[in-house]
Design a protein around this motif. Structure first.
Motif, PDB file in Angstrom:
ATOM      1  N   ILE A   1     -26.639  13.582  29.136  1.00  0.00           N
ATOM      2  CA  ILE A   1     -27.255  13.486  27.813  1.00  0.00           C
ATOM      3  C   ILE A   1     -26.192  13.529  26.726  1.00  0.00           C
ATOM      4  CG2 ILE A   1     -28.679  14.722  26.134  1.00  0.00           C
ATOM      5  CD1 ILE A   1     -30.473  15.540  28.488  1.00  0.00           C
ATOM      6  N   LEU A   2     -25.290  14.491  26.824  1.00  0.00           N
ATOM      7  CA  LEU A   2     -24.289  14.655  25.776  1.00  0.00           C
ATOM      8  C   LEU A   2     -23.251  13.542  25.771  1.00  0.00           C
ATOM      9  CD1 LEU A   2     -23.826  18.498  25.909  1.00  0.00           C
ATOM     10  CD2 LEU A   2     -24.833  17.178  24.053  1.00  0.00           C
ATOM     11  N   LEU A   3     -22.964  12.986  26.923  1.00  0.00           N
ATOM     12  CA  LEU A   3     -21.931  11.968  26.986  1.00  0.00           C
ATOM     13  C   LEU A   3     -22.467  10.559  26.787  1.00  0.00           C
ATOM     14  CD1 LEU A   3     -19.841  13.388  29.944  1.00  0.00           C
ATOM     15  CD2 LEU A   3     -19.380  13.583  27.503  1.00  0.00           C
ATOM     16  N   SER A   4     -23.765  10.389  26.929  1.00  0.00           N
ATOM     17  CA  SER A   4     -24.329   9.054  26.755  1.00  0.00           C
ATOM     18  C   SER A   4     -24.580   8.791  25.279  1.00  0.00           C
ATOM     19  CB  SER A   4     -25.629   8.920  27.539  1.00  0.00           C
ATOM     20  OG  SER A   4     -26.647   9.665  26.919  1.00  0.00           O
ATOM     21  N   GLY A   5     -24.664   7.543  24.948  1.00  0.00           N
ATOM     22  CA  GLY A   5     -24.940   7.172  23.570  1.00  0.00           C
ATOM     23  C   GLY A   5     -26.429   7.182  23.266  1.00  0.00           C
ATOM     24  N   CYS A   6     -27.265   7.320  24.285  1.00  0.00           N
ATOM     25  CA  CYS A   6     -28.713   7.236  24.064  1.00  0.00           C
ATOM     26  C   CYS A   6     -29.363   8.584  24.324  1.00  0.00           C
ATOM     27  CB  CYS A   6     -29.320   6.163  24.949  1.00  0.00           C
ATOM     28  SG  CYS A   6     -28.922   6.348  26.683  1.00  0.00           S
ATOM     29  N   MET A   7     -29.412   9.413  23.312  1.00  0.00           N
ATOM     30  CA  MET A   7     -30.065  10.702  23.434  1.00  0.00           C
ATOM     31  C   MET A   7     -30.882  10.942  22.178  1.00  0.00           C
ATOM     32  SD  MET A   7     -27.144  13.534  22.651  1.00  0.00           S
ATOM     33  CE  MET A   7     -25.619  12.633  22.683  1.00  0.00           C
ATOM     34  N   THR A   8     -31.892  11.744  22.329  1.00  0.00           N
ATOM     35  CA  THR A   8     -32.692  12.121  21.179  1.00  0.00           C
ATOM     36  C   THR A   8     -32.191  13.454  20.658  1.00  0.00           C
ATOM     37  OG1 THR A   8     -34.305  13.339  22.493  1.00  0.00           O
ATOM     38  CG2 THR A   8     -34.713  10.958  22.172  1.00  0.00           C
ATOM     39  N   GLU A   9     -32.593  13.775  19.466  1.00  0.00           N
ATOM     40  CA  GLU A   9     -32.195  15.062  18.905  1.00  0.00           C
ATOM     41  C   GLU A   9     -32.768  16.209  19.729  1.00  0.00           C
ATOM     42  OE1 GLU A   9     -31.850  17.321  14.612  1.00  0.00           O
ATOM     43  OE2 GLU A   9     -32.974  15.457  14.747  1.00  0.00           O
TER      44      GLU A   9
ATOM     45  N   ARG B   1     -33.406  16.233  22.968  1.00  0.00           N
ATOM     46  CA  ARG B   1     -32.624  16.363  24.206  1.00  0.00           C
ATOM     47  C   ARG B   1     -31.236  16.943  23.912  1.00  0.00           C
ATOM     48  NH1 ARG B   1     -33.319  11.867  28.534  1.00  0.00           N
ATOM     49  NH2 ARG B   1     -33.436  13.661  29.886  1.00  0.00           N
ATOM     50  N   TYR B   2     -30.654  16.569  22.770  1.00  0.00           N
ATOM     51  CA  TYR B   2     -29.363  17.148  22.368  1.00  0.00           C
ATOM     52  C   TYR B   2     -29.504  18.660  22.223  1.00  0.00           C
ATOM     53  CZ  TYR B   2     -25.407  18.457  19.406  1.00  0.00           C
ATOM     54  OH  TYR B   2     -24.296  19.074  18.896  1.00  0.00           O
ATOM     55  N   ASN B   3     -30.559  19.079  21.522  1.00  0.00           N
ATOM     56  CA  ASN B   3     -30.774  20.521  21.313  1.00  0.00           C
ATOM     57  C   ASN B   3     -30.979  21.248  22.630  1.00  0.00           C
ATOM     58  OD1 ASN B   3     -30.493  20.213  18.541  1.00  0.00           O
ATOM     59  ND2 ASN B   3     -32.686  19.953  18.222  1.00  0.00           N
ATOM     60  N   GLN B   4     -31.673  20.620  23.546  1.00  0.00           N
ATOM     61  CA  GLN B   4     -31.891  21.207  24.867  1.00  0.00           C
ATOM     62  C   GLN B   4     -30.562  21.352  25.607  1.00  0.00           C
ATOM     63  OE1 GLN B   4     -33.949  18.686  27.643  1.00  0.00           O
ATOM     64  NE2 GLN B   4     -34.716  20.417  28.814  1.00  0.00           N
ATOM     65  N   ALA B   5     -29.788  20.286  25.622  1.00  0.00           N
ATOM     66  CA  ALA B   5     -28.485  20.320  26.296  1.00  0.00           C
ATOM     67  C   ALA B   5     -27.551  21.320  25.623  1.00  0.00           C
ATOM     68  CB  ALA B   5     -27.874  18.931  26.307  1.00  0.00           C
ATOM     69  N   GLN B   6     -27.626  21.400  24.307  1.00  0.00           N
ATOM     70  CA  GLN B   6     -26.799  22.346  23.561  1.00  0.00           C
ATOM     71  C   GLN B   6     -27.091  23.778  24.007  1.00  0.00           C
ATOM     72  OE1 GLN B   6     -27.671  22.781  19.310  1.00  0.00           O
ATOM     73  NE2 GLN B   6     -25.470  22.576  18.932  1.00  0.00           N
ATOM     74  N   GLU B   7     -28.361  24.104  24.188  1.00  0.00           N
ATOM     75  CA  GLU B   7     -28.726  25.441  24.645  1.00  0.00           C
ATOM     76  C   GLU B   7     -28.224  25.709  26.059  1.00  0.00           C
ATOM     77  OE1 GLU B   7     -29.941  28.188  23.175  1.00  0.00           O
ATOM     78  OE2 GLU B   7     -29.710  27.028  21.343  1.00  0.00           O
ATOM     79  N   VAL B   8     -28.268  24.683  26.901  1.00  0.00           N
ATOM     80  CA  VAL B   8     -27.779  24.851  28.270  1.00  0.00           C
ATOM     81  C   VAL B   8     -26.289  25.182  28.246  1.00  0.00           C
ATOM     82  CG1 VAL B   8     -27.324  23.691  30.475  1.00  0.00           C
ATOM     83  CG2 VAL B   8     -29.542  23.412  29.357  1.00  0.00           C
ATOM     84  N   ILE B   9     -25.486  24.402  27.518  1.00  0.00           N
ATOM     85  CA  ILE B   9     -24.042  24.667  27.530  1.00  0.00           C
ATOM     86  C   ILE B   9     -23.685  25.906  26.716  1.00  0.00           C
ATOM     87  CG2 ILE B   9     -23.435  22.281  28.010  1.00  0.00           C
ATOM     88  CD1 ILE B   9     -22.410  22.078  25.114  1.00  0.00           C
ATOM     89  N   ARG B  10     -24.542  26.272  25.781  1.00  0.00           N
ATOM     90  CA  ARG B  10     -24.303  27.500  25.024  1.00  0.00           C
ATOM     91  C   ARG B  10     -24.488  28.721  25.914  1.00  0.00           C
ATOM     92  NH1 ARG B  10     -27.403  30.457  20.317  1.00  0.00           N
ATOM     93  NH2 ARG B  10     -25.585  31.355  19.299  1.00  0.00           N
TER      94      ARG B  10
ATOM     95  N   ALA C   1     -21.307  26.321  20.162  1.00  0.00           N
ATOM     96  CA  ALA C   1     -21.367  27.324  19.095  1.00  0.00           C
ATOM     97  C   ALA C   1     -22.318  26.910  17.967  1.00  0.00           C
ATOM     98  CB  ALA C   1     -19.973  27.570  18.529  1.00  0.00           C
ATOM     99  N   LYS C   2     -22.938  25.742  18.121  1.00  0.00           N
ATOM    100  CA  LYS C   2     -23.858  25.185  17.117  1.00  0.00           C
ATOM    101  C   LYS C   2     -23.179  24.932  15.782  1.00  0.00           C
ATOM    102  CE  LYS C   2     -28.161  26.694  19.151  1.00  0.00           C
ATOM    103  NZ  LYS C   2     -29.504  27.166  18.881  1.00  0.00           N
ATOM    104  N   ARG C   3     -21.892  24.607  15.839  1.00  0.00           N
ATOM    105  CA  ARG C   3     -21.162  24.262  14.616  1.00  0.00           C
ATOM    106  C   ARG C   3     -21.339  22.791  14.259  1.00  0.00           C
ATOM    107  NH1 ARG C   3     -15.784  25.690  16.396  1.00  0.00           N
ATOM    108  NH2 ARG C   3     -15.171  24.149  14.856  1.00  0.00           N
ATOM    109  N   ILE C   4     -21.754  21.984  15.240  1.00  0.00           N
ATOM    110  CA  ILE C   4     -22.048  20.588  14.942  1.00  0.00           C
ATOM    111  C   ILE C   4     -23.438  20.243  15.473  1.00  0.00           C
ATOM    112  CG2 ILE C   4     -19.681  19.773  14.756  1.00  0.00           C
ATOM    113  CD1 ILE C   4     -19.825  18.717  17.567  1.00  0.00           C
ATOM    114  N   THR C   5     -24.121  19.459  14.683  1.00  0.00           N
ATOM    115  CA  THR C   5     -25.486  19.070  15.010  1.00  0.00           C
ATOM    116  C   THR C   5     -25.497  17.705  15.702  1.00  0.00           C
ATOM    117  OG1 THR C   5     -25.794  17.884  12.929  1.00  0.00           O
ATOM    118  CG2 THR C   5     -26.312  20.259  12.927  1.00  0.00           C
TER     119      THR C   5
END
Length: 108
Positions: free
Chosen positions: A13-21, A23-32, A86-90
């Motif tokens: 999700i994070l490395l692909s160019g086709c993600m929704t916000e 899904r980004y937020n979900q992936a962000q929580e996983v890596i956080r 760290a949620k410094r970038i959206t």
């Protein structure tokens, strides 16, 4: 869903160019919340970024304020995913390469 599947989904999700916000937020929580997941996506990012041409790496080094002789790809990926975790970038920052994204990859 097994944790390894979640890691793989996060990375793709994070490395692909086709993600929704969303899904980004979900992936962000996983890596956080998972150092192993963050390590995995950082390594996958590195594998891709390391294939960049020497000219592109030199350009990235200038933007990031690092020596072109340093491991530019590793530095880029580490800084980017640390900032995401760290949620410094959206989502928007990542997609548009905003000033917040630039500051993050500069280590600021």
């Amino acid at each position: 869903m097994k944790m390894t599947a979640i890691f793989a989904v996060s990375a793709s999700i994070l490395l692909s160019g086709c993600m929704t916000e969303s899904r980004y937020n979900q992936a962000q929580e996983v890596i956080r919340g998972s150092p192993a997941a963050k390590r995995d996506v950082t390594n996958r990012c590195y594998e891709g970024a390391n294939k960049a041409s020497p000219a592109r790496k030199a350009e990235m080094a200038k933007i990031m304020n690092v020596s072109p002789r340093s491991n530019v790809a590793r530095t880029y990926c580490t800084r980017a995913f640390n900032a995401i975790a760290a949620k410094r970038i959206t989502y928007t920052d990542l997609r548009t390469r905003s000033p917040a994204f630039i500051r993050a990859i500069q280590g600021r």
